[in-house]
Design an enzyme around this catalytic site. Structure first.
Site, PDB file in Angstrom:
ATOM      1  N   ASP A  88       0.835  -1.202   0.000  1.00 37.99           N
ATOM      2  CA  ASP A  88       0.000   0.000   0.000  1.00 37.99           C
ATOM      3  C   ASP A  88       0.873   1.256   0.000  1.00 37.99           C
ATOM      4  O   ASP A  88       0.516   2.283  -0.577  1.00 37.99           O
ATOM      5  CB  ASP A  88      -0.935   0.005   1.207  1.00 37.99           C
ATOM      6  CG  ASP A  88      -2.302   0.606   0.892  1.00 37.99           C
ATOM      7  OD1 ASP A  88      -2.399   1.385  -0.061  1.00 37.99           O
ATOM      8  OD2 ASP A  88      -3.273   0.277   1.589  1.00 37.99           O
TER       9      ASP A  88
ATOM     10  N   HIS B 234       1.724   3.192  -3.315  1.00 34.55           N
ATOM     11  CA  HIS B 234       0.903   4.264  -3.878  1.00 34.55           C
ATOM     12  C   HIS B 234       1.520   5.637  -3.606  1.00 34.55           C
ATOM     13  O   HIS B 234       1.507   6.518  -4.463  1.00 34.55           O
ATOM     14  CB  HIS B 234      -0.507   4.222  -3.275  1.00 34.55           C
ATOM     15  CG  HIS B 234      -1.353   3.092  -3.750  1.00 34.55           C
ATOM     16  ND1 HIS B 234      -1.767   2.964  -5.059  1.00 34.55           N
ATOM     17  CD2 HIS B 234      -1.885   2.032  -3.091  1.00 34.55           C
ATOM     18  CE1 HIS B 234      -2.521   1.883  -5.189  1.00 34.55           C
ATOM     19  NE2 HIS B 234      -2.595   1.290  -4.018  1.00 34.55           N
TER      20      HIS B 234
ATOM     21  N   HIS C 260      -8.638  -3.425   7.828  1.00 35.61           N
ATOM     22  CA  HIS C 260      -7.649  -2.609   7.113  1.00 35.61           C
ATOM     23  C   HIS C 260      -8.151  -1.173   7.113  1.00 35.61           C
ATOM     24  O   HIS C 260      -9.231  -0.887   6.594  1.00 35.61           O
ATOM     25  CB  HIS C 260      -7.521  -3.152   5.683  1.00 35.61           C
ATOM     26  CG  HIS C 260      -6.739  -2.296   4.738  1.00 35.61           C
ATOM     27  ND1 HIS C 260      -5.463  -2.627   4.325  1.00 35.61           N
ATOM     28  CD2 HIS C 260      -7.045  -1.150   4.081  1.00 35.61           C
ATOM     29  CE1 HIS C 260      -5.033  -1.727   3.454  1.00 35.61           C
ATOM     30  NE2 HIS C 260      -5.966  -0.814   3.301  1.00 35.61           N
TER      31      HIS C 260
ATOM     32  N   HIS D 142      -7.688   3.117   6.503  1.00 37.01           N
ATOM     33  CA  HIS D 142      -7.016   4.292   5.947  1.00 37.01           C
ATOM     34  C   HIS D 142      -7.340   5.484   6.833  1.00 37.01           C
ATOM     35  O   HIS D 142      -8.331   5.479   7.569  1.00 37.01           O
ATOM     36  CB  HIS D 142      -7.455   4.544   4.498  1.00 37.01           C
ATOM     37  CG  HIS D 142      -6.727   3.680   3.517  1.00 37.01           C
ATOM     38  ND1 HIS D 142      -5.615   4.104   2.827  1.00 37.01           N
ATOM     39  CD2 HIS D 142      -6.936   2.403   3.141  1.00 37.01           C
ATOM     40  CE1 HIS D 142      -5.181   3.123   2.048  1.00 37.01           C
ATOM     41  NE2 HIS D 142      -5.961   2.078   2.226  1.00 37.01           N
TER      42      HIS D 142
ATOM     43  N   TYR E  60     -12.115   5.754  -3.140  1.00 37.11           N
ATOM     44  CA  TYR E  60     -10.953   4.876  -3.008  1.00 37.11           C
ATOM     45  C   TYR E  60      -9.680   5.700  -2.814  1.00 37.11           C
ATOM     46  O   TYR E  60      -9.394   6.618  -3.581  1.00 37.11           O
ATOM     47  CB  TYR E  60     -10.855   4.029  -4.269  1.00 37.11           C
ATOM     48  CG  TYR E  60     -10.030   2.772  -4.167  1.00 37.11           C
ATOM     49  CD1 TYR E  60     -10.310   1.808  -3.220  1.00 37.11           C
ATOM     50  CD2 TYR E  60      -8.986   2.529  -5.061  1.00 37.11           C
ATOM     51  CE1 TYR E  60      -9.568   0.640  -3.135  1.00 37.11           C
ATOM     52  CE2 TYR E  60      -8.238   1.363  -4.988  1.00 37.11           C
ATOM     53  CZ  TYR E  60      -8.539   0.422  -4.028  1.00 37.11           C
ATOM     54  OH  TYR E  60      -7.806  -0.734  -3.953  1.00 37.11           O
TER      55      TYR E  60
END
Length: 347
Positions: free
Chosen positions: A15, A18, A195, A197, A288
């Protein structure tokens, strides 16, 4: 040594890709992997940010191919397991074969939260090859807890040993996490993961909520590196879990050193995670997290505020894999602006 209550998966090399436009070199990956192994991390995940096969014009070309990354990382891991990510429709069985042959221990198969059915053959293949198979339900905020459970049961049926609720947009509040994770923990016979963010600043809080609701495996990244404003910050997560009384395997100081001494020198000012206005809107609009850097580039191209593009993307319900929609939406918005300005002048 006791079994840890919570298994930690570090995704700095997946991740986190990105945040650096997928430009970690194999040598840099090897250095981070070695530091995480020294810190006794449970699992390290490595691949293009969009999974194996993601290096492309649509998702961004990586600095090296999957085989080169695997050859660099695998020798650095002793007790730490290596995971790879695959998104059906992006990655293929050929990439899975490569990962198995080069030494991966796990494969995490990710689908949109309502599309678990596309993963059946991938779970079958991973199980046949003897890897641990985990299922990830992306953008879980876009479905009701009951729908998330329905899709999780499909992954369980296909052979997943754990199923994750993924807050891919950083859009959930702690209660949203508790509802989804708690329902899965009550109804599934396999492990449940979470998970996070950090687009609403809740990465650590939501991870704790997930663990309290029954998650036994959770994700994070060193320094919180990741798409959008990043993921739950791994060194913070280890420290918080220890203070909360959980038995975790990674060494707190070792994880801190991996972040400070190894990862940070690789980063530039624009790759460090930051909860700024654009990434805040990601969580607010439920878009997203990997769309952020693409949206900023498109906003500059069309002279549009990235926040306005993100809100529009959220309104139409874009999902992972629809990055091409960013340009389409921005072009339409740019075409509409002169008409709107003309209408205002007429008034």
């Amino acid at each position: 040594m006791t079994d840890p209550d919570v298994r930690l998966v570090d995704m700095t090399l997946r991740d986190g890709m990105h945040a650096v436009d997928h430009q970690f070199t194999p040598e840099q990956m090897a250095d981070v992997a070695s530091a995480l192994d020294d810190a006794e991390m449970d699992v390290v995940e490595m691949s293009h940010g969009d999974g194996m096969g993601g290096s492309s014009i649509n998702y961004g070309f990586a600095a090296a191919d999957t085989g080169e990354y695997l050859d660099a990382v695998v020798p650095e891991l002793t007790d730490t397991k290596l995971s790879v990510l695959l998104l059906p429709g992006i990655g293929t069985v050929e990439e899975l074969d490569l990962a198995v042959d080069r030494g991966a221990d796990m494969c995490r198969i990710a689908t949109h939260v309502t599309e678990a059915d596309v993963s059946a053959e991938h779970f079958e293949f991973v199980n046949e090859r003897g890897l641990e198979a985990n299922g990830l339900l992306m953008l879980s905020h876009m479905a009701s807890p009951e729908t998330v459970l329905e899709q999780a049961k499909l992954m369980e049926e296909y052979g997943a040993e754990a199923v994750y609720v993924m807050d891919s947009a950083g859009a959930m509040l702690p209660e949203d996490v508790r509802e989804r994770v708690g329902l899965l923990a009550d109804e599934l016979s396999v492990d449940v993961g979470f998970h996070a963010h950090n687009n609403l600043g809740l990465g650590i809080a939501n991870t704790l909520a997930g663990i309290e609701a029954g998650a036994t495996t959770v994700d994070g990244c060193l320094r919180g590196l990741g798409a959008g404003s990043g993921n739950a910050q791994m060194e913070v997560l280890v420290g918080v879990l220890e203070k909360a009384g959980y038995d975790v395997e990674p060494d707190f100081f070792g994880v801190m050193d991996a972040a400070e001494d190894v990862l940070v020198p690789m980063l530039t000012e624009d790759t460090m995670p930051e909860l700024d206005n654009d990434s805040l809107v990601l969580g607010y609009a439920g878009v997203y997290s990997s769309f952020l850097r693409h949206t900023r580039r498109v906003g500059e191209r069309f002279d549009l505020d990235p926040r306005e593009i993100l809100v529009e993307l959220g309104d139409i319900g874009v999902v992972g894999g629809q990055e091409d929609m960013i340009t389409d939406v921005a072009a339409r918005m740019a075409d509409d602006e002169p008409a709107a300005a003309e209408s205002e002048s007429d008034d």
